[in-house]
Design a protein around this motif. Structure first.
Motif, PDB file in Angstrom:
ATOM      1  N   ARG A   1      25.153  90.755  66.385  1.00  0.00           N
ATOM      2  CA  ARG A   1      26.117  90.618  67.481  1.00  0.00           C
ATOM      3  C   ARG A   1      26.816  91.949  67.743  1.00  0.00           C
ATOM      4  O   ARG A   1      27.025  92.348  68.890  1.00  0.00           O
ATOM      5  CB  ARG A   1      27.161  89.543  67.149  1.00  0.00           C
ATOM      6  CG  ARG A   1      26.592  88.164  66.866  1.00  0.00           C
ATOM      7  CD  ARG A   1      26.304  87.361  68.110  1.00  0.00           C
ATOM      8  NE  ARG A   1      25.222  87.843  68.932  1.00  0.00           N
ATOM      9  CZ  ARG A   1      23.926  87.709  68.627  1.00  0.00           C
ATOM     10  NH1 ARG A   1      23.562  87.131  67.495  1.00  0.00           N
ATOM     11  NH2 ARG A   1      22.985  88.150  69.424  1.00  0.00           N
ATOM     12  N   PHE A   2      27.207  92.630  66.666  1.00  0.00           N
ATOM     13  CA  PHE A   2      27.877  93.929  66.802  1.00  0.00           C
ATOM     14  C   PHE A   2      26.983  94.926  67.527  1.00  0.00           C
ATOM     15  O   PHE A   2      27.421  95.612  68.466  1.00  0.00           O
ATOM     16  CB  PHE A   2      28.252  94.453  65.416  1.00  0.00           C
ATOM     17  CG  PHE A   2      28.889  95.815  65.427  1.00  0.00           C
ATOM     18  CD1 PHE A   2      30.266  95.940  65.573  1.00  0.00           C
ATOM     19  CD2 PHE A   2      28.128  96.969  65.308  1.00  0.00           C
ATOM     20  CE1 PHE A   2      30.862  97.191  65.594  1.00  0.00           C
ATOM     21  CE2 PHE A   2      28.711  98.215  65.326  1.00  0.00           C
ATOM     22  CZ  PHE A   2      30.085  98.328  65.469  1.00  0.00           C
ATOM     23  N   LEU A   3      25.710  95.014  67.112  1.00  0.00           N
ATOM     24  CA  LEU A   3      24.795  95.983  67.702  1.00  0.00           C
ATOM     25  C   LEU A   3      24.447  95.624  69.150  1.00  0.00           C
ATOM     26  O   LEU A   3      24.133  96.511  69.955  1.00  0.00           O
ATOM     27  CB  LEU A   3      23.516  96.080  66.865  1.00  0.00           C
ATOM     28  CG  LEU A   3      23.683  96.683  65.472  1.00  0.00           C
ATOM     29  CD1 LEU A   3      22.370  96.656  64.712  1.00  0.00           C
ATOM     30  CD2 LEU A   3      24.220  98.108  65.551  1.00  0.00           C
TER      31      LEU A   3
ATOM     32  N   GLN B   1      23.861  89.267  58.515  1.00  0.00           N
ATOM     33  CA  GLN B   1      22.811  89.624  59.465  1.00  0.00           C
ATOM     34  C   GLN B   1      23.165  89.159  60.875  1.00  0.00           C
ATOM     35  O   GLN B   1      22.945  89.886  61.854  1.00  0.00           O
ATOM     36  CB  GLN B   1      21.487  88.995  59.022  1.00  0.00           C
ATOM     37  CG  GLN B   1      20.293  89.459  59.829  1.00  0.00           C
ATOM     38  CD  GLN B   1      19.012  88.773  59.405  1.00  0.00           C
ATOM     39  OE1 GLN B   1      18.998  87.579  59.127  1.00  0.00           O
ATOM     40  NE2 GLN B   1      17.929  89.531  59.327  1.00  0.00           N
ATOM     41  N   PHE B   2      23.748  87.961  60.981  1.00  0.00           N
ATOM     42  CA  PHE B   2      24.140  87.433  62.287  1.00  0.00           C
ATOM     43  C   PHE B   2      25.200  88.310  62.933  1.00  0.00           C
ATOM     44  O   PHE B   2      25.075  88.693  64.103  1.00  0.00           O
ATOM     45  CB  PHE B   2      24.671  86.006  62.125  1.00  0.00           C
ATOM     46  CG  PHE B   2      25.338  85.464  63.356  1.00  0.00           C
ATOM     47  CD1 PHE B   2      24.583  85.021  64.425  1.00  0.00           C
ATOM     48  CD2 PHE B   2      26.721  85.399  63.443  1.00  0.00           C
ATOM     49  CE1 PHE B   2      25.195  84.521  65.566  1.00  0.00           C
ATOM     50  CE2 PHE B   2      27.346  84.899  64.584  1.00  0.00           C
ATOM     51  CZ  PHE B   2      26.575  84.461  65.644  1.00  0.00           C
TER      52      PHE B   2
ATOM     53  N   TYR C   1      20.030  80.966  66.140  1.00  0.00           N
ATOM     54  CA  TYR C   1      20.847  81.108  64.925  1.00  0.00           C
ATOM     55  C   TYR C   1      20.039  80.891  63.643  1.00  0.00           C
ATOM     56  O   TYR C   1      20.304  81.539  62.623  1.00  0.00           O
ATOM     57  CB  TYR C   1      22.013  80.123  64.970  1.00  0.00           C
ATOM     58  CG  TYR C   1      23.013  80.292  63.843  1.00  0.00           C
ATOM     59  CD1 TYR C   1      23.697  81.488  63.670  1.00  0.00           C
ATOM     60  CD2 TYR C   1      23.272  79.259  62.950  1.00  0.00           C
ATOM     61  CE1 TYR C   1      24.611  81.654  62.645  1.00  0.00           C
ATOM     62  CE2 TYR C   1      24.188  79.412  61.925  1.00  0.00           C
ATOM     63  CZ  TYR C   1      24.855  80.606  61.774  1.00  0.00           C
ATOM     64  OH  TYR C   1      25.768  80.758  60.753  1.00  0.00           O
ATOM     65  N   LYS C   2      19.045  80.014  63.679  1.00  0.00           N
ATOM     66  CA  LYS C   2      18.301  79.683  62.461  1.00  0.00           C
ATOM     67  C   LYS C   2      17.496  80.854  61.914  1.00  0.00           C
ATOM     68  O   LYS C   2      17.109  80.849  60.743  1.00  0.00           O
ATOM     69  CB  LYS C   2      17.366  78.505  62.732  1.00  0.00           C
ATOM     70  CG  LYS C   2      18.086  77.182  62.947  1.00  0.00           C
ATOM     71  CD  LYS C   2      17.097  76.052  63.176  1.00  0.00           C
ATOM     72  CE  LYS C   2      17.813  74.736  63.393  1.00  0.00           C
ATOM     73  NZ  LYS C   2      16.863  73.613  63.653  1.00  0.00           N
ATOM     74  N   LYS C   3      17.226  81.846  62.743  1.00  0.00           N
ATOM     75  CA  LYS C   3      16.413  82.972  62.272  1.00  0.00           C
ATOM     76  C   LYS C   3      17.195  83.926  61.377  1.00  0.00           C
ATOM     77  O   LYS C   3      16.599  84.760  60.694  1.00  0.00           O
ATOM     78  CB  LYS C   3      15.815  83.725  63.456  1.00  0.00           C
ATOM     79  CG  LYS C   3      16.783  84.637  64.187  1.00  0.00           C
ATOM     80  CD  LYS C   3      16.080  85.402  65.299  1.00  0.00           C
ATOM     81  CE  LYS C   3      17.023  86.365  65.992  1.00  0.00           C
ATOM     82  NZ  LYS C   3      16.370  87.126  67.065  1.00  0.00           N
ATOM     83  N   TYR C   4      18.528  83.822  61.393  1.00  0.00           N
ATOM     84  CA  TYR C   4      19.337  84.728  60.583  1.00  0.00           C
ATOM     85  C   TYR C   4      19.445  84.196  59.156  1.00  0.00           C
ATOM     86  O   TYR C   4      19.754  83.026  58.939  1.00  0.00           O
ATOM     87  CB  TYR C   4      20.730  84.901  61.198  1.00  0.00           C
ATOM     88  CG  TYR C   4      20.686  85.513  62.573  1.00  0.00           C
ATOM     89  CD1 TYR C   4      20.368  86.846  62.746  1.00  0.00           C
ATOM     90  CD2 TYR C   4      20.935  84.737  63.714  1.00  0.00           C
ATOM     91  CE1 TYR C   4      20.306  87.411  64.013  1.00  0.00           C
ATOM     92  CE2 TYR C   4      20.874  85.295  64.980  1.00  0.00           C
ATOM     93  CZ  TYR C   4      20.560  86.623  65.124  1.00  0.00           C
ATOM     94  OH  TYR C   4      20.490  87.177  66.385  1.00  0.00           O
ATOM     95  N   LYS C   5      19.197  85.080  58.216  1.00  0.00           N
ATOM     96  CA  LYS C   5      19.191  84.677  56.813  1.00  0.00           C
ATOM     97  C   LYS C   5      20.584  84.667  56.197  1.00  0.00           C
ATOM     98  O   LYS C   5      20.790  84.092  55.126  1.00  0.00           O
ATOM     99  CB  LYS C   5      18.279  85.617  56.022  1.00  0.00           C
ATOM    100  CG  LYS C   5      16.824  85.571  56.486  1.00  0.00           C
ATOM    101  CD  LYS C   5      15.972  86.563  55.706  1.00  0.00           C
ATOM    102  CE  LYS C   5      14.530  86.525  56.191  1.00  0.00           C
ATOM    103  NZ  LYS C   5      13.669  87.501  55.470  1.00  0.00           N
ATOM    104  N   SER C   6      21.527  85.316  56.842  1.00  0.00           N
ATOM    105  CA  SER C   6      22.886  85.385  56.306  1.00  0.00           C
ATOM    106  C   SER C   6      23.868  85.615  57.441  1.00  0.00           C
ATOM    107  O   SER C   6      23.486  86.040  58.541  1.00  0.00           O
ATOM    108  CB  SER C   6      23.004  86.517  55.283  1.00  0.00           C
ATOM    109  OG  SER C   6      22.809  87.779  55.916  1.00  0.00           O
TER     110      SER C   6
END
Length: 352
Positions: free
Chosen positions: A82-84, A77-78, A69-74
């Motif tokens: 997940r959607f993709l 983006q998270f 989770y920490k790698k996502y900037k917003s």
């Protein structure tokens, strides 16, 4: 930010794949009245292999998201990631299988009297989860996919609560579990499939990946012992408690066992199988039904049984690997196109 893969997460995911596949393979043998010379490997002393596999997968889902989770900037983006990860493969396989099986034989969706408006639940990935409550067009994937989608939506909130109030949130999670399992009847929806209860697995997975390195080694050994006891010895405790204990003990036990595995080849194999886990879950029901239907009301020799179960597993894994590779290639192409597209220069205002 690239994060190093944790081997024990891949290892646990592979084990959960095997448990769920073995359970569903034997369930299909039973449904098609296929006799085998050995007992059907479906149940332990307290729960089924499927229950353990699902518990591991839910714990693993919470753990994996917490680790990355920490790698996502917003949040955008998270949620985009997940959607993709979920919907393109789901929609692609749903349409392919519809065109491959339903259209030529005019079966499935085309032959159903159910209103086509219920396809909306398939479109949003909730058809399997709501199948026991509503007339849906559930045809691929696992029943818990819809539950995972909801848990993914809730994850940022759950993560924030865990980080800000780790002890209080954990205590409240256990109180939540105790009150719901002891005082709510769950007459309409099976308790083991209720998101109200299984959110606890997801949250505990978040805690386990955060604090498991702080656990002393003897806890791992006790978990191995606890897993063996739960596997072979019936316990006079509530059914849902057995499921939770099996999942937690197995998770910690497998983490402990993974520390003794040093083979790089085995690690790479687990990583590859782990990456194929989602299309594997989407496809395995369909392949099992199609493969075993032709043996309806027949019997297998021991050697035939082992050949068929092994070949079926690797055939599904081969298909899943192809789907995964196709989508990895597609998304890599899209990213390269975006990277090579020159940015439109912004027009500067000229002050007069």
């Amino acid at each position: 930010m690239n994060q190093r893969r944790i081997f024990y997460l891949d290892f646990i995911r592979v084990v959960s794949i095997l448990l769920i596949f073995i359970y569903h393979f034997h369930a299909a043998l039973r449904d098609f009245n296929i006799e085998v010379p050995i007992p059907l490997l479906m149940d332990t002393a307290n729960v089924t292999l499927g229950h353990i596999g699902v518990s591991l997968f839910l714990l693993l889902s919470g753990a994996s998201l917490t680790y990355t989770y920490k790698k996502y900037k917003s949040l955008r983006q998270f949620y985009k990631k997940r959607f993709l990860n979920i919907f393109p493969q789901f929609w692609f396989l749903y349409i392919v299988l519809f065109l491959w099986f339903d259209v030529p034989s005019h079966s499935g969706i085309l032959a159903s009297d159910t209103s086509k408006w219920y396809l909306i639940f398939s479109f949003i990935g909730m058809d399997g989860y709501l199948h026991s409550l509503l007339p849906t067009f559930y045809s691929i994937g696992e029943w818990f996919l819809g539950m995972l989608i909801v848990l993914y939506i809730l994850f940022p909130l759950l993560y924030s609560c865990m980080k800000r109030f780790p002890r209080i949130f954990l205590i409240l999670t256990f109180i939540w579990y105790f009150l719901w399992t002891r005082y709510f009847p769950f007459d309409i929806f099976p308790i083991e499939r209720s998101i109200i209860i299984r959110i606890v697995d997801f949250i505990l997975g978040m805690y386990l990946v955060t604090y498991i390195r702080q656990l002393p080694l003897f806890i791992g050994y006790l978990s191995i012992l606890g897993s063996i006891i739960l596997f072979f010895c019936p316990l006079p405790i509530p059914f849902m408690d057995c499921i939770e204990l099996n999942g937690i003990f197995c998770f910690i036990a497998l983490c402990t066992i993974s520390t003794f595995i040093k083979s790089k080849r085995f690690s790479k194999t687990c990583m590859w199988m782990s990456q194929c886990s989602y299309p594997f879950f989407l496809l395995h029901h369909v392949v099992l039904l199609r493969a075993l239907h032709m043996y309806h009301d027949s019997s297998f020799l021991t050697i035939e049984y082992f050949i068929i179960i092994i070949m079926t597993f690797f055939y599904i894994l081969f298909l899943a690997s192809g789907v995964e590779r196709m989508f990895q290639t597609f998304f890599a192409y899209i990213r390269s196109k975006k990277a090579n597209t020159p940015a439109t220069p912004s027009k500067k205002r000229v002050m007069k």
